[in-house]
Design an enzyme around this catalytic site. Structure first.
Site, short mmCIF file in Angstrom:
data_model
loop_
_atom_site.label_atom_id
_atom_site.label_comp_id
_atom_site.label_asym_id
_atom_site.label_seq_id
_atom_site.Cartn_x
_atom_site.Cartn_y
_atom_site.Cartn_z
N ARG A 99 0.82 -1.22 0.00
CA ARG A 99 0.00 0.00 0.00
C ARG A 99 0.85 1.27 0.00
O ARG A 99 0.39 2.34 -0.38
CB ARG A 99 -0.95 0.00 1.20
CG ARG A 99 -2.03 1.02 1.01
CD ARG A 99 -3.04 1.19 2.15
NE ARG A 99 -3.20 0.13 3.09
CZ ARG A 99 -2.70 0.16 4.33
NH1 ARG A 99 -1.97 1.19 4.72
NH2 ARG A 99 -2.91 -0.83 5.15
N TYR A 121 -15.87 20.04 -13.07
CA TYR A 121 -16.29 18.67 -13.43
C TYR A 121 -17.44 18.24 -12.49
O TYR A 121 -17.30 18.32 -11.26
CB TYR A 121 -15.07 17.77 -13.29
CG TYR A 121 -15.27 16.30 -13.49
CD1 TYR A 121 -15.60 15.80 -14.75
CD2 TYR A 121 -15.09 15.41 -12.45
CE1 TYR A 121 -15.77 14.44 -14.94
CE2 TYR A 121 -15.25 14.04 -12.63
CZ TYR A 121 -15.60 13.56 -13.88
OH TYR A 121 -15.76 12.21 -14.06
N ASP A 148 -7.64 21.25 -11.61
CA ASP A 148 -7.85 20.08 -12.46
C ASP A 148 -7.26 20.42 -13.82
O ASP A 148 -7.81 21.22 -14.56
CB ASP A 148 -9.35 19.76 -12.54
CG ASP A 148 -9.63 18.47 -13.31
OD1 ASP A 148 -8.83 18.13 -14.21
OD2 ASP A 148 -10.64 17.82 -13.03
N LYS A 171 -7.48 9.74 -18.82
CA LYS A 171 -7.70 10.41 -20.09
C LYS A 171 -6.42 10.31 -20.94
O LYS A 171 -6.12 9.26 -21.45
CB LYS A 171 -8.14 11.85 -19.83
CG LYS A 171 -9.32 11.95 -18.85
CD LYS A 171 -10.62 11.43 -19.42
CE LYS A 171 -11.72 11.21 -18.39
NZ LYS A 171 -12.11 12.37 -17.60
C1 LIG Z 1 -12.79 12.32 -16.34
C2 LIG Z 1 -12.46 13.51 -15.53
C3 LIG Z 1 -12.20 13.40 -14.16
C4 LIG Z 1 -12.36 12.10 -13.41
O1 LIG Z 1 -11.52 11.09 -13.86
P1 LIG Z 1 -11.89 9.54 -13.63
O2 LIG Z 1 -10.62 8.82 -13.81
O3 LIG Z 1 -12.93 9.21 -14.66
O4 LIG Z 1 -12.43 9.42 -12.24
C5 LIG Z 1 -11.84 14.54 -13.48
N1 LIG Z 1 -11.74 15.73 -14.10
C6 LIG Z 1 -11.98 15.87 -15.42
C7 LIG Z 1 -11.84 17.21 -16.04
C8 LIG Z 1 -12.35 14.78 -16.17
O5 LIG Z 1 -12.61 14.92 -17.46
#
Ligand SMILES: *Cc1c(COP(=O)(O)O)cnc(C)c1O
Length: 409
Positions: free
Chosen positions: A79, A132, A204, A229
């Site tokens: 962990r 988001y 973000d 992403k």
């Molecule tokens: C997809 C996304 C997230 C969350 O990511 P996950 O891996 O799907 O939990 C956070 N912020 C933005 C801008 C996103 O497009």
């Protein structure tokens, strides 16, 4: 034997004295190719193998004590990290230009745990209205329940945020551009004001990726990637990573560590593999996204294209000033049409599937219902978010032309 992985750990631990890798001077594609690898420690293998492990044993007390050193990449328990997680975290921290990074099992977990690691009951948090969606729900639900006051602000506020900052404002959360409406935020102006009252700026940074926006150069304290992403890039793993500057790192590390968040070896392996091709992939996403967005602007069924890298977009000035590139995600507002016409548009598309999680090699569309509040009321048609994958842009344009022309038939 210890090799590049340990040398990279120096930045965090400053315990070992190998000469520094001149990596900061490499071009980004060289960095992506070399960071987070360690052939010398793995029998010459180019990639770090997907190591599976919960228990990590020692046969002498001396070895056990050495295992527990915080800079030990193999740690003393699964962990606490593995060679894969440490290599990935170090590579991302370097790419972002931050001090150190920590991995999470999803992008959303990186967002929520970054907030939980720094905010306390009684704190005031300012969150961009373009945030988001699941982070908005988390802020309105969990953070309020924990005794924090959450206020949403206009993403275009820039330095005007000074009027909303209070003595107890702990966090200003930015996301630029917003991933539905694509407003560009003046991150440096916001960070400058936040710093005056001692608030931390959490960003973000998923849209731009660490390649196209250097968040720490603009005053951000924690930069988050939904690695799901563009870092993973192949729609086959969920992962998140948060990078902090030196001053904020201990708070983030401890806060996240206490929640017991970990990621599995297969997902980490895929994220490291994704890094290798990220530069070439993003250049193709960018070329496709610019070509398709520009073409969409001229189609009579399209009312507005929301894409900050298009000249004339309200966000273009900030994008050109602050960003090193554009990625594949943007939106269009269609002219008002019936529900049946909208269905026909989606049904006729051959190369675009309807889907949420963007950043992979495949193109996607997403109907956004209801349209976000921040859109000007003059834009009353349906909003469709588009992700441009790695296909040939001319094929994507042909597909969109067929579907848009089909609306009127
Ligand atoms: C997809 C996304 C997230 C969350 O990511 P996950 O891996 O799907 O939990 C956070 N912020 C933005 C801008 C996103 O497009």
């Amino acid at each position: 034997m210890i090799g590049i992985l340990i040398r990279m750990m120096n930045k965090r631990s400053e315990m070992l004295s190998d000469p520094p890798v001149p990596a900061a001077e490499w071009g980004v594609d060289t960095q992506l190719t070399h960071w987070g690898r360690d052939p010398a420690s793995f029998h010459g293998l180019v990639n770090i193998p997907a190591c599976r492990g919960s228990t990590i044993v020692a046969s002498t007390l001396e070895e056990w004590d050495a295992r527990k050193r915080p800079d030990n990449p193999m740690a003393s328990y699964g962990r606490f990290g593995s060679p894969l997680s440490r290599a990935f975290e170090q590579a991302v921290a370097e790419l972002e230009g931050g001090h150190a990074a920590i991995v999470f099992p999803s992008g959303l977990a990186a967002c929520t745990h970054a907030l939980l690691s720094i905010a306390r009951p009684g704190d005031h948090l300012l969150v961009t209205d373009s945030v988001y969606g699941p982070v908005r729900s988390f802020a309105q639900g969990v953070l309020k329940r924990l005794g924090m006051e959450v206020e949403f602000y206009d993403p275009l506020i820039g330095g005007g945020i000074r009027n909303l900052l209070r003595a107890n404002t702990r966090v200003v959360y930015v996301e630029s551009p917003g991933s539905i409406t694509f407003e560009m935020q003046d991150v440096a102006a916001i960070a400058q004001e936040a710093r005056r009252v001692g608030a931390l700026v959490v960003m973000d940074n998923t849209w731009a990726s660490p390649l196209f926006f250097k968040a720490f150069d603009h005053g951000v304290d924690i930069s988050i990637q939904a690695a799901t992403k563009y870092i993973v890039g192949h729609s086959d793993a969920l992962l998140g990573v948060a990078t902090a500057n030196r001053a904020t790192w201990e708070l983030l590390r401890q806060g996240a560590h206490d929640f017991g968040q970990t990621a599995g070896p297969d997902d980490l392996y895929l994220a490291l593999r994704g890094l290798r091709s990220m530069g070439v992939r993003l250049r193709q996403h960018q070329a496709g996204s610019m070509a398709v967005a520009d073409w969409l602007r001229g189609h009579p069924a399209v009312d507005r294209v929301l894409h900050p890298a298009l000249p004339g977009d309200p966000g273009f000035g900030i994008w050109r000033r602050d960003y090193l590139g554009a990625t594949g995600l943007f939106a269009v507002v269609l002219r008002p049409i019936s529900g049946a016409q909208l269905s026909r548009f989606f049904d006729r598309l051959q190369l675009f599937s309807i889907g949420l999680s963007w950043g992979g090699f495949e193109s996607l569309v997403l109907p956004v219902e209801p349209p976000p509040r921040s859109l000007p009321p003059s834009l009353s048609g349906p909003l469709v978010r588009i992700h441009i994958g790695l296909e040939s842009p001319t094929d994507l344009i042909d597909d969109l032309r067929d579907a848009l022309d089909g609306i009127e038939r």
